[in-house]
Write an enzyme that holds these catalytic residues in place. Structure first.
Site, PDB file in Angstrom:
ATOM      1  CG  ASP A 219      -1.969   1.061   1.147  1.00  0.00           C
ATOM      2  OD1 ASP A 219      -3.149   0.732   1.331  1.00  0.00           O
ATOM      3  OD2 ASP A 219      -1.626   2.224   0.832  1.00  0.00           O
ATOM      4  CD  GLU A 245      -4.522  -0.498  -1.485  1.00  0.00           C
ATOM      5  OE1 GLU A 245      -4.537  -1.747  -1.476  1.00  0.00           O
ATOM      6  OE2 GLU A 245      -5.076   0.190  -0.605  1.00  0.00           O
ATOM      7  CD  GLU A 273      -6.905   3.918   0.956  1.00  0.00           C
ATOM      8  OE1 GLU A 273      -6.489   2.805   0.589  1.00  0.00           O
ATOM      9  OE2 GLU A 273      -6.647   4.413   2.056  1.00  0.00           O
ATOM     10  CG  ASP A 295     -13.889   3.840   3.473  1.00  0.00           C
ATOM     11  OD1 ASP A 295     -12.996   3.449   4.218  1.00  0.00           O
ATOM     12  OD2 ASP A 295     -15.073   4.032   3.843  1.00  0.00           O
ATOM     13  CG  HIS A 322     -10.113   1.733   2.724  1.00  0.00           C
ATOM     14  ND1 HIS A 322     -10.660   2.496   3.736  1.00  0.00           N
ATOM     15  CD2 HIS A 322      -8.848   1.478   3.078  1.00  0.00           C
ATOM     16  CE1 HIS A 322      -9.745   2.708   4.654  1.00  0.00           C
ATOM     17  NE2 HIS A 322      -8.641   2.108   4.293  1.00  0.00           N
ATOM     18  CD  GLU A 342      -7.936  -2.796   3.521  1.00  0.00           C
ATOM     19  OE1 GLU A 342      -8.614  -2.087   2.774  1.00  0.00           O
ATOM     20  OE2 GLU A 342      -6.876  -2.413   4.041  1.00  0.00           O
TER      21      GLU A 342
HETATM   22  C1  LIG Z   1      -2.006   1.004   5.571  1.00  0.00           C
HETATM   23  C2  LIG Z   1      -2.311   2.250   4.759  1.00  0.00           C
HETATM   24  O1  LIG Z   1      -1.180   3.102   4.871  1.00  0.00           O
HETATM   25  C3  LIG Z   1      -3.510   3.006   5.270  1.00  0.00           C
HETATM   26  O2  LIG Z   1      -3.317   3.340   6.624  1.00  0.00           O
HETATM   27  C4  LIG Z   1      -4.800   2.222   5.133  1.00  0.00           C
HETATM   28  O3  LIG Z   1      -5.832   2.876   5.810  1.00  0.00           O
HETATM   29  C5  LIG Z   1      -5.346   2.099   3.728  1.00  0.00           C
HETATM   30  O4  LIG Z   1      -4.569   2.661   2.723  1.00  0.00           O
HETATM   31  C6  LIG Z   1      -5.699   0.676   3.386  1.00  0.00           C
HETATM   32  O5  LIG Z   1      -5.720   0.323   2.204  1.00  0.00           O
HETATM   33  O6  LIG Z   1      -6.038  -0.064   4.354  1.00  0.00           O
HETATM   34 MG   LIG Z   2      -4.885   1.648   0.825  1.00  0.00          MG
END
Ligand SMILES: C[C@H](O)[C@H](O)[C@@H](O)[C@@H](O)C(=O)O
Ligand SMILES: [Mg+2]
Length: 396
Positions: A219, A245, A273, A295, A322, A342
């Site tokens: 990510d 990602e 997201e 999200d 997300h 996820e």
């Molecule tokens: C882990 C990532 O840096 C973010 O904190 C997270 O919230 C998001 O990008 C994800 O895809 O879960």
């Molecule tokens: Mg992410």
């Protein structure tokens, strides 16, 4: 034939409250947490903001709770990331489109909330607020009808959900039964070739730990440029990176199209997201990315995500929302183009499964052995924890 004489309840009152610390603003953690440990971001070009995302304000918003009370006293609610700003938008602007209307007026209410805020909204925290209202309406409708939200969306297309885990420890995620592990990327272009090498060494080490068949993803949280992302992807290919990602900032649709053309065959390009509405995702889908990741608490809610998902399906694109706890689970279980979900590991070292929005929601389900049967409880099946202090900063 006897017609139903049951009157559709109307919306009596909309209330917006806020919570500080954890909850739906899951980046708002106190003490050490993997989610704030030297993660690459667009702000990493400034060394003073490189070590911690809280240092540049990732946790400024806080949690928004929207409650919608029907005239029979039933209350539906939902939570998202929006805090006081979101509470103001709900109380001072959006509430007028709900109060007095039938609870079933989801489409009309959504359209009026979106059109009326266009002069200052379109994306971002305004859409977070609209999403929370829409989700609270779905929760209320489910409670009134005695049905889980997924039953309002056409019913489940699978018996249970399977999850990949996001966190610092994909090796632990594998032991816990998840289908893959998504790691935060720690070094961006500003840390040069040394940072790139550290990224690839970390991936190689994790591949060594999890073996060949377990999915590993990065990510990149909007931190890269096309050149760096391309070189990172090509270096990661030998370690079987499943997807890269959110490599670029959300508005760089042109960059995503170029990155998709340049990554090694078989590696997926994913993002979304921080995108919102069917129009934003139409632009994103036209870049050719492989998975979009809206999200549901930020993109416009269920009413909008249904439209986004259908658009994606017409492109043959997967929709893997997300992580947003029950709000995405009830959606994913009803979509054929959402084959997995996820789960964000909110334990501080990502070594245990804990509820994502802990301690905000009572009854918040978590995957067991990487899988979850979405509870049949009416609405989204959770209740607000009365022990969590909330404040209603504005009224109308
Ligand atoms: C882990 C990532 O840096 C973010 O904190 C997270 O919230 C998001 O990008 C994800 O895809 O879960
Ligand atoms: Mg992410």
């Amino acid at each position: 034939m006897a017609s139903s004489s049951r009157k559709t309840p109307t919306i009596a009152q909309v209330r917006a409250s806020t919570v500080r610390g954890k909850g739906a603003d899951y980046h708002d953690q106190a003490g050490y947490h993997w989610i704030d440990d030297h993660i690459a971001t667009p702000m990493s070009v400034y060394p003073e903001y490189r070590e911690s995302r809280q240092s540049f304000g990732l946790n400024v918003l806080g949690t928004l709770v929207v409650e919608i009370e029907a005239d029979d006293g039933t209350v539906g609610f939902a939570v998202t990331t929006a805090g006081e700003i979101g509470a103001w938008i709900v109380e001072k602007h959006l509430a007028r489109f709900l109060e007095g209307r039938p609870v079933t007026d989801l489409e009309r209410i959504w359209d009026q909330m979106y059109r009326s805020t266009l002069f200052y909204g379109r994306r971002g925290v305004v859409l977070n607020a609209i999403s929370a209202v829409d989700l609270a309406l779905y929760d209320l409708l489910g409670r009134l009808r005695g049905e889980p939200v997924y039953a309002l969306l056409g019913g489940p297309v699978r018996d249970e959900l399977q999850f990949y885990a996001t966190g610092a420890r994909p090796d632990v995620a594998k032991e816990l039964g998840f289908i893959g592990g998504k790691m935060p990327l720690h070094h961006g272009p500003a840390e040069g070739e040394e940072g790139l090498r550290k990224n690839l060494d970390a991936l190689a080490d994790m591949r060594e730990r999890v073996g060949e068949d377990f999915w590993l993803m990065w990510d990149c949280w909007m931190s890269l440029d096309v050149d760096y992302a391309t070189r990172l992807a090509r270096g990661a290919a030998e370690h079987g990176l499943r997807w890269i990602e959110e490599a670029l900032i959300p508005d760089d649709y042109w960059g995503y199209a170029q990155l998709k053309r340049q990554v090694p065959p078989g590696m997926l390009v994913t993002t979304g997201e921080h995108e919102a509405t069917r129009w934003g995702f139409r632009q994103l889908l036209e870049t050719g990315v492989d998975i979009i990741q809206p999200d549901v608490g930020w993109c416009g809610g269920i009413t909008e995500l249904l439209k986004i998902s259908a658009l994606a399906d017409s492109h043959g694109t997967m929709v893997v929302p997300h992580g947003s706890s029950v709000y995405s689970y009830h959606f994913v279980v009803t979509r054929t183009n959402s084959p997995f979900a996820e789960f964000l590991m909110m334990h501080e070292t990502a070594e245990k499964v804990v509820p994502m929005f802990e301690p905000l929601l009572l009854g918040e389900p978590v995957p067991v052995n990487g899988r979850l049967r979405v509870p049949e409880t009416p609405g989204f099946g959770v209740e607000l924890n009365p022990d969590v202090e909330r404040e209603r900063p504005f009224t109308h």
